[in-house]
Scaffold this motif. Structure first.
Motif, PDB file in Angstrom:
ATOM      1  N   THR A 201     -10.064  -8.079  13.153  1.00  0.00           N
ATOM      2  CA  THR A 201      -9.049  -7.259  12.406  1.00  0.00           C
ATOM      3  C   THR A 201      -9.768  -6.106  11.978  1.00  0.00           C
ATOM      4  O   THR A 201      -9.119  -5.346  11.000  1.00  0.00           O
ATOM      5  CB  THR A 201      -8.391  -7.974  11.200  1.00  0.00           C
ATOM      6  OG1 THR A 201      -9.496  -8.792  10.328  1.00  0.00           O
ATOM      7  CG2 THR A 201      -7.529  -9.369  11.759  1.00  0.00           C
ATOM      8  N   GLY A 202     -10.774  -5.901  12.366  1.00  0.00           N
ATOM      9  CA  GLY A 202     -11.680  -4.813  11.786  1.00  0.00           C
ATOM     10  C   GLY A 202     -11.166  -3.541  11.887  1.00  0.00           C
ATOM     11  O   GLY A 202     -11.348  -2.572  10.881  1.00  0.00           O
ATOM     12  N   LYS A 203     -11.006  -3.165  12.929  1.00  0.00           N
ATOM     13  CA  LYS A 203     -10.181  -1.887  13.177  1.00  0.00           C
ATOM     14  C   LYS A 203      -8.703  -1.939  12.487  1.00  0.00           C
ATOM     15  O   LYS A 203      -8.506  -0.635  11.519  1.00  0.00           O
ATOM     16  CB  LYS A 203      -9.879  -1.373  14.589  1.00  0.00           C
ATOM     17  CG  LYS A 203     -11.034  -1.228  15.450  1.00  0.00           C
ATOM     18  CD  LYS A 203     -10.778  -1.144  16.739  1.00  0.00           C
ATOM     19  CE  LYS A 203     -11.800  -0.587  17.714  1.00  0.00           C
ATOM     20  NZ  LYS A 203     -11.564  -0.573  19.116  1.00  0.00           N
ATOM     21  N   LEU A 204      -7.851  -2.702  12.438  1.00  0.00           N
ATOM     22  CA  LEU A 204      -6.812  -2.892  11.820  1.00  0.00           C
ATOM     23  C   LEU A 204      -6.789  -2.533  10.202  1.00  0.00           C
ATOM     24  O   LEU A 204      -6.228  -2.007   9.703  1.00  0.00           O
ATOM     25  CB  LEU A 204      -6.034  -4.090  12.109  1.00  0.00           C
ATOM     26  CG  LEU A 204      -4.506  -4.244  11.746  1.00  0.00           C
ATOM     27  CD1 LEU A 204      -3.649  -3.413  12.124  1.00  0.00           C
ATOM     28  CD2 LEU A 204      -3.973  -5.776  11.784  1.00  0.00           C
ATOM     29  N   LEU A 205      -7.788  -3.300   9.662  1.00  0.00           N
ATOM     30  CA  LEU A 205      -8.103  -3.341   8.104  1.00  0.00           C
ATOM     31  C   LEU A 205      -9.342  -2.486   7.665  1.00  0.00           C
ATOM     32  O   LEU A 205      -9.774  -2.646   6.823  1.00  0.00           O
ATOM     33  CB  LEU A 205      -8.367  -4.773   7.656  1.00  0.00           C
ATOM     34  CG  LEU A 205      -7.327  -5.748   8.160  1.00  0.00           C
ATOM     35  CD1 LEU A 205      -7.506  -6.997   7.713  1.00  0.00           C
ATOM     36  CD2 LEU A 205      -5.819  -5.385   7.498  1.00  0.00           C
ATOM     37  N   LYS A 206      -9.620  -1.398   8.524  1.00  0.00           N
ATOM     38  CA  LYS A 206     -10.739  -0.552   8.432  1.00  0.00           C
ATOM     39  C   LYS A 206     -10.575   0.011   7.122  1.00  0.00           C
ATOM     40  O   LYS A 206      -9.455   0.487   6.513  1.00  0.00           O
ATOM     41  CB  LYS A 206     -10.752   0.702   9.402  1.00  0.00           C
ATOM     42  CG  LYS A 206     -12.143   1.594   9.337  1.00  0.00           C
ATOM     43  CD  LYS A 206     -12.133   2.427  10.510  1.00  0.00           C
ATOM     44  CE  LYS A 206     -13.184   3.269  10.229  1.00  0.00           C
ATOM     45  NZ  LYS A 206     -13.263   4.311  11.405  1.00  0.00           N
ATOM     46  N   GLY A 207     -11.553   0.111   6.057  1.00  0.00           N
ATOM     47  CA  GLY A 207     -11.582   0.657   5.006  1.00  0.00           C
ATOM     48  C   GLY A 207     -11.166  -0.052   3.644  1.00  0.00           C
ATOM     49  O   GLY A 207     -11.277   0.088   2.607  1.00  0.00           O
ATOM     50  N   ARG A 208     -10.536  -1.480   4.207  1.00  0.00           N
ATOM     51  CA  ARG A 208     -10.119  -2.427   3.061  1.00  0.00           C
ATOM     52  C   ARG A 208     -11.086  -3.125   2.654  1.00  0.00           C
ATOM     53  O   ARG A 208     -11.932  -3.490   3.263  1.00  0.00           O
ATOM     54  CB  ARG A 208      -8.873  -2.958   3.801  1.00  0.00           C
ATOM     55  CG  ARG A 208      -7.431  -2.387   3.622  1.00  0.00           C
ATOM     56  CD  ARG A 208      -7.445  -1.278   4.413  1.00  0.00           C
ATOM     57  NE  ARG A 208      -5.946  -0.763   4.612  1.00  0.00           N
ATOM     58  CZ  ARG A 208      -5.487  -0.009   5.575  1.00  0.00           C
ATOM     59  NH1 ARG A 208      -6.121   0.465   6.578  1.00  0.00           N
ATOM     60  NH2 ARG A 208      -4.320   0.305   5.620  1.00  0.00           N
TER      61      ARG A 208
ATOM     62  N   GLU B 197       0.814  -1.076  -0.068  1.00  0.00           N
ATOM     63  CA  GLU B 197      -0.023   0.028  -0.018  1.00  0.00           C
ATOM     64  C   GLU B 197       0.880   1.270   0.097  1.00  0.00           C
ATOM     65  O   GLU B 197       0.475   2.237  -0.670  1.00  0.00           O
ATOM     66  CB  GLU B 197      -0.961  -0.063   1.155  1.00  0.00           C
ATOM     67  CG  GLU B 197      -2.001  -1.038   0.956  1.00  0.00           C
ATOM     68  CD  GLU B 197      -3.139  -1.078   2.277  1.00  0.00           C
ATOM     69  OE1 GLU B 197      -3.992  -1.795   2.286  1.00  0.00           O
ATOM     70  OE2 GLU B 197      -2.550  -0.511   3.458  1.00  0.00           O
ATOM     71  N   GLN B 198       1.870   1.293   0.625  1.00  0.00           N
ATOM     72  CA  GLN B 198       2.862   2.364   0.857  1.00  0.00           C
ATOM     73  C   GLN B 198       3.512   2.738  -0.588  1.00  0.00           C
ATOM     74  O   GLN B 198       3.679   3.893  -0.748  1.00  0.00           O
ATOM     75  CB  GLN B 198       3.912   2.093   1.789  1.00  0.00           C
ATOM     76  CG  GLN B 198       3.542   2.326   3.255  1.00  0.00           C
ATOM     77  CD  GLN B 198       4.188   1.823   4.205  1.00  0.00           C
ATOM     78  OE1 GLN B 198       5.392   1.362   3.888  1.00  0.00           O
ATOM     79  NE2 GLN B 198       3.915   1.657   5.453  1.00  0.00           N
ATOM     80  N   ALA B 199       3.718   1.620  -1.299  1.00  0.00           N
ATOM     81  CA  ALA B 199       4.208   1.664  -2.779  1.00  0.00           C
ATOM     82  C   ALA B 199       3.125   1.896  -3.734  1.00  0.00           C
ATOM     83  O   ALA B 199       3.387   2.197  -4.896  1.00  0.00           O
ATOM     84  CB  ALA B 199       4.884   0.280  -3.131  1.00  0.00           C
ATOM     85  N   GLY B 200       2.041   2.277  -3.291  1.00  0.00           N
ATOM     86  CA  GLY B 200       0.964   2.677  -4.141  1.00  0.00           C
ATOM     87  C   GLY B 200      -0.029   1.451  -4.679  1.00  0.00           C
ATOM     88  O   GLY B 200      -0.672   1.770  -5.580  1.00  0.00           O
ATOM     89  N   GLY B 201       0.181   0.250  -4.351  1.00  0.00           N
ATOM     90  CA  GLY B 201      -0.733  -0.991  -4.607  1.00  0.00           C
ATOM     91  C   GLY B 201      -1.965  -1.085  -3.773  1.00  0.00           C
ATOM     92  O   GLY B 201      -2.069  -0.303  -2.596  1.00  0.00           O
ATOM     93  N   THR B 202      -2.670  -1.603  -4.468  1.00  0.00           N
ATOM     94  CA  THR B 202      -4.141  -2.108  -3.742  1.00  0.00           C
ATOM     95  C   THR B 202      -3.975  -3.511  -3.330  1.00  0.00           C
ATOM     96  O   THR B 202      -3.530  -4.566  -3.864  1.00  0.00           O
ATOM     97  CB  THR B 202      -5.308  -1.813  -4.934  1.00  0.00           C
ATOM     98  OG1 THR B 202      -5.215  -0.433  -5.048  1.00  0.00           O
ATOM     99  CG2 THR B 202      -6.532  -2.344  -3.911  1.00  0.00           C
TER     100      THR B 202
END
Length: 281
Positions: free
Chosen positions: A61-68, A42-47
């Motif tokens: 993992t809801g908070k950790l991966l919020k919005g993913r 993600e930091q490198a611009g990937g999805t």
């Protein structure tokens, strides 16, 4: 400036992951290798499309991966793998790479001598920890781009008969061996690459649950030349490189990331400490 110089990507985009989509399996918490790899993507611009093994894991993992984008698939069940593949096909998703960071072993009575391993324990561990790479790759083969990169997480050596790792080393050896055969069979219709990061002892939540692992980790810190164990981010960085086009010439390989542990088992200070303790100074 030459035409080739103008066409070259900026150094900041060295990994060339920007704009590409990757599938990451195995995030359990913030300490997971899979999570560190996903962050680097993600930091490198990937999805990243995340896959966790259960609804409860998705909640935890809801908070950790919020919005993913988080999907559920327990690789022990064929119908769930098939369902995942169907979801991706219906959505038209294509992946430039996949991270397979999955392992499981059942130690209900703690670590026992290897010859006492039960058939059920061994086959379940093979299914989840090794065959799942083959099974997922086959199910998702039409979802990979032609030159996709698949990376799994192995261990730095499968020949060290460590009691604290139980029967998992032979299973990781099967995982490692499958890389060559997957590369060969996929070469019939694509240029998909299969590699592993063979990691030294890591401080993760999963490893902490293995009986005797903490002592082995502390010993590793004494043996490693720099006096410090391998960090999760060091393993993740190697995985990110293997996922990238920059590693296009590497396939069917296990890249050892152990901070030099394998070269230093007979460090004089460590040998002296053991012999003095055992035989007296």
């Amino acid at each position: 400036m030459s035409e080739s110089d103008q066409a070259a990507p900026p150094v900041a985009d060295f990994l060339q992951l920007a704009g590409k989509t990757f599938l990451v399996l195995g995030v359990a918490n913030r300490k997971s290798v899979a999570y560190s790899i996903a962050q680097m993507i993600e930091q490198a611009g990937g999805t990243v499309v995340y896959v966790v093994r259960s609804e409860s894991r998705r909640e935890s993992t809801g908070k950790l991966l919020k919005g993913r984008d988080v999907r559920v698939c327990d690789v022990e069940f064929q119908e769930q793998i098939d369902s995942l593949a169907n979801q991706f096909e219906q959505e038209g998703l294509q992946f430039a790479g996949m991270v397979h960071s999955i392992a499981f072993a059942d130690y209900p009575e703690g670590i026992r001598p290897f010859h006492e391993t039960t058939k059920q324990q061994f086959l379940q561990a093979v299914d989840i920890s090794a065959f799942s790479l083959v099974n997922l790759s086959n199910a998702l083969r039409d979802r990979f781009t032609t030159d996709a990169s698949v990376v799994t997480i192995g261990i730095s050596t499968t020949r060290m008969a460590s009691e604290s790792y139980g029967y998992m080393a032979p299973i990781k050896a099967a995982l490692e061996s499958s890389l060559a055969f997957l590369t060969k069979s996929f070469s019939r219709f694509s240029q998909v690459r299969f590699n592993a990061v063979a990691a030294g002892l890591l401080k993760t939540s999963a490893s902490a649950g293995i009986p005797g692992y903490v002592d082995s980790y502390l010993y590793a810190e004494q043996v490693i030349p720099r006096g410090e164990a391998v960090k999760t981010d060091e393993v993740a960085a190697t995985a990110a490189f293997l996922l990238s086009p920059r590693s296009s010439g590497i396939t069917a390989q296990s890249i050892v990331v152990d901070a030099g542990m394998a070269i230093n088992y007979f460090d004089a200070a460590v040998v002296s400490a053991v012999t003095n303790s055992q035989f007296g100074s």
